[in-house]
Design an enzyme around this catalytic site. Structure first.
Site, mmCIF file in Angstrom:
data_model
loop_
_atom_site.group_PDB
_atom_site.id
_atom_site.type_symbol
_atom_site.label_atom_id
_atom_site.label_comp_id
_atom_site.label_asym_id
_atom_site.label_seq_id
_atom_site.Cartn_x
_atom_site.Cartn_y
_atom_site.Cartn_z
ATOM 1 N N ASP A 61 -5.598 23.068 -65.349
ATOM 2 C CA ASP A 61 -5.962 21.729 -64.874
ATOM 3 C C ASP A 61 -4.698 20.939 -64.554
ATOM 4 O O ASP A 61 -4.296 20.057 -65.305
ATOM 5 C CB ASP A 61 -6.807 21.036 -65.958
ATOM 6 C CG ASP A 61 -7.282 19.663 -65.523
ATOM 7 O OD1 ASP A 61 -7.375 19.411 -64.303
ATOM 8 O OD2 ASP A 61 -7.573 18.834 -66.406
ATOM 9 N N HIS A 65 -1.816 17.875 -55.894
ATOM 10 C CA HIS A 65 -1.934 16.901 -54.803
ATOM 11 C C HIS A 65 -0.579 16.851 -54.113
ATOM 12 O O HIS A 65 0.366 16.240 -54.608
ATOM 13 C CB HIS A 65 -2.301 15.518 -55.371
ATOM 14 C CG HIS A 65 -2.476 14.466 -54.324
ATOM 15 N ND1 HIS A 65 -2.651 13.143 -54.616
ATOM 16 C CD2 HIS A 65 -2.531 14.551 -52.966
ATOM 17 C CE1 HIS A 65 -2.792 12.450 -53.489
ATOM 18 N NE2 HIS A 65 -2.716 13.286 -52.482
ATOM 19 N N ASP A 66 -0.503 17.532 -52.957
ATOM 20 C CA ASP A 66 0.781 17.610 -52.257
ATOM 21 C C ASP A 66 0.491 17.983 -50.816
ATOM 22 O O ASP A 66 -0.672 18.037 -50.412
ATOM 23 C CB ASP A 66 1.672 18.666 -52.947
ATOM 24 C CG ASP A 66 3.161 18.327 -52.842
ATOM 25 O OD1 ASP A 66 3.608 17.987 -51.722
ATOM 26 O OD2 ASP A 66 3.871 18.417 -53.853
ATOM 27 N N PRO A 68 -0.266 20.305 -47.616
ATOM 28 C CA PRO A 68 -1.085 21.531 -47.625
ATOM 29 C C PRO A 68 -0.294 22.798 -47.937
ATOM 30 O O PRO A 68 -0.732 23.647 -48.716
ATOM 31 C CB PRO A 68 -1.665 21.565 -46.203
ATOM 32 C CG PRO A 68 -1.765 20.128 -45.819
ATOM 33 C CD PRO A 68 -0.564 19.466 -46.429
ATOM 34 N N ASN A 69 0.895 22.921 -47.369
ATOM 35 C CA ASN A 69 1.675 24.140 -47.568
ATOM 36 C C ASN A 69 2.045 24.350 -49.039
ATOM 37 O O ASN A 69 1.982 25.468 -49.563
ATOM 38 C CB ASN A 69 2.938 24.070 -46.697
ATOM 39 C CG ASN A 69 3.686 25.372 -46.686
ATOM 40 O OD1 ASN A 69 3.123 26.420 -46.364
ATOM 41 N ND2 ASN A 69 4.956 25.324 -47.071
ATOM 42 N N THR A 70 2.381 23.268 -49.712
ATOM 43 C CA THR A 70 2.772 23.360 -51.119
ATOM 44 C C THR A 70 1.575 23.696 -52.008
ATOM 45 O O THR A 70 1.666 24.558 -52.902
ATOM 46 C CB THR A 70 3.425 22.025 -51.571
ATOM 47 O OG1 THR A 70 4.550 21.800 -50.732
ATOM 48 C CG2 THR A 70 3.863 22.075 -53.016
ATOM 49 N N GLN A 195 -12.654 7.502 -74.791
ATOM 50 C CA GLN A 195 -13.560 7.720 -73.661
ATOM 51 C C GLN A 195 -14.579 6.590 -73.629
ATOM 52 O O GLN A 195 -15.089 6.178 -74.661
ATOM 53 C CB GLN A 195 -14.293 9.068 -73.813
ATOM 54 C CG GLN A 195 -13.380 10.276 -73.711
ATOM 55 C CD GLN A 195 -13.039 10.648 -72.282
ATOM 56 O OE1 GLN A 195 -13.251 9.873 -71.362
ATOM 57 N NE2 GLN A 195 -12.484 11.826 -72.082
HETATM 58 O O1 C5P Z 1 -10.870 14.902 -76.173
HETATM 59 P P1 C5P Z 1 -11.738 14.705 -74.964
HETATM 60 O O2 C5P Z 1 -13.106 15.342 -75.085
HETATM 61 O O3 C5P Z 1 -11.828 13.256 -74.550
HETATM 62 O O4 C5P Z 1 -10.954 15.492 -73.815
HETATM 63 C C1 C5P Z 1 -11.379 15.487 -72.521
HETATM 64 C C2 C5P Z 1 -10.489 16.307 -71.635
HETATM 65 O O5 C5P Z 1 -10.952 16.138 -70.296
HETATM 66 C C3 C5P Z 1 -9.029 15.883 -71.625
HETATM 67 O O6 C5P Z 1 -8.263 17.082 -71.435
HETATM 68 C C4 C5P Z 1 -8.904 14.977 -70.428
HETATM 69 O O7 C5P Z 1 -7.633 15.031 -69.825
HETATM 70 C C5 C5P Z 1 -9.949 15.564 -69.495
HETATM 71 N N1 C5P Z 1 -10.513 14.612 -68.529
HETATM 72 C C6 C5P Z 1 -11.183 13.453 -68.882
HETATM 73 N N2 C5P Z 1 -11.703 12.608 -67.941
HETATM 74 C C7 C5P Z 1 -11.591 12.919 -66.679
HETATM 75 C C8 C5P Z 1 -10.954 14.093 -66.288
HETATM 76 C C9 C5P Z 1 -10.421 14.931 -67.260
HETATM 77 O O8 C5P Z 1 -11.319 13.138 -70.042
HETATM 78 N N3 C5P Z 1 -12.114 12.110 -65.796
#
Ligand code: C5P
Length: 237
Positions: A61, A65-66, A68-70, A195
């Site tokens: 993961d 984001h760059d 296209p070639n990269t 979250q």
């Molecule tokens: O510990 P937790 O369940 O919050 O972890 C969620 C994982 O999902 C983390 O690795 C976080 O970087 C990733 N993530 C997220 N929300 C997003 C995209 C990815 O929490 N929108």
């Protein structure tokens, strides 16, 4: 697909020892492990190798984001490293996404392996309306997300990463086999931590998620395997 295979555990650690310890505890029940920027920057490609060596599937993961070639070359390199899934930013544009898909498939064919599943990140869930306006994106958030999802589908991506709140709208807009991978999952018995827009594993699956990305509700528990098993049980039906 077995229910345990629908859970992706986020390995948000920064040493190989911690990674190994988590994978060892979880591999009887979880098969896919996500390696994000922190772990990759700390430990490099060894993190991917360790997950593979332990018989599990690495999800890289790094949200490419760059130009296209990269990104094309990065997708090819990730395919050589035998990653199972990878992410890129849909905002990188159609050409960038198309080139990544083509390069990954060509490389996989050359190596006679499976191509990685390529997933698009749309608008990061950490951004709100004000944030996206500040970077010049004018439309309502949900419309912008759907526009990017459609672009990802057009480019041939395998799916997108989306929040639970977006699942229903995305499901309606895309073909059936387009994958929706959902982070921000919180079982009713776990802490929300930082979250905000969360869903329980069952809610997300019922709305049409294909995979759930779960970090702390599993990894921060005293018995991660038991926590994963409890979640698998909750989504059994
Ligand atoms: O510990 P937790 O369940 O919050 O972890 C969620 C994982 O999902 C983390 O690795 C976080 O970087 C990733 N993530 C997220 N929300 C997003 C995209 C990815 O929490 N929108």
């Amino acid at each position: 697909m077995a229910k345990g295979e629908r859970i992706i555990v986020a390995l948000d650690v920064n040493t190989i020892e911690d990674l190994e310890s988590l994978v060892d505890k979880l591999r009887p029940v979880v098969k896919i492990f996500k390696i994000g920027s922190e772990l990759f920057t700390s430990c490099g490609i060894e993190a991917v190798d360790v997950v593979r060596r332990k018989g599990c599937k690495p999800f890289l993961d790094l949200k490419y984001h760059d130009i296209p070639n990269t990104v094309m070359k990065a997708a090819r390199a990730a395919t050589k490293q035998n990653v199972y899934m990878l992410t890129l930013h849909t905002i990188g544009g159609l050409a960038m996404m198309k080139k990544a898909v083509k390069a990954a498939r060509e490389e996989a064919a050359r190596l006679q392996t499976a191509a990685p599943l390529i997933l698009g990140v749309t608008i990061l869930t950490s951004l709100d309306k004000k944030d996206i306006q500040a970077i010049g994106i004018k439309g309502p958030l949900d419309e912008e997300v759907l526009r990017l999802v459609k672009l990802a589908e057009k480019a041939g991506l395998d799916g997108v990463v989306a929040s639970a709140q977006e699942i229903l709208a995305i499901r309606k807009a895309v073909e059936k086999d387009f994958l929706i991978v959902v982070p921000g999952i919180r079982p009713s018995w776990s802490q929300k931590s930082d979250q905000k827009r969360v869903a329980t594993p069952k809610e997300a699956m019922d709305m049409g998620a294909d995979y759930l990305v779960i970090g702390r509700p599993i990894t921060a528990e005293e018995d991660p395997q038991a926590a994963a098993e409890r979640i698998i049980e909750e989504i059994k039906d």
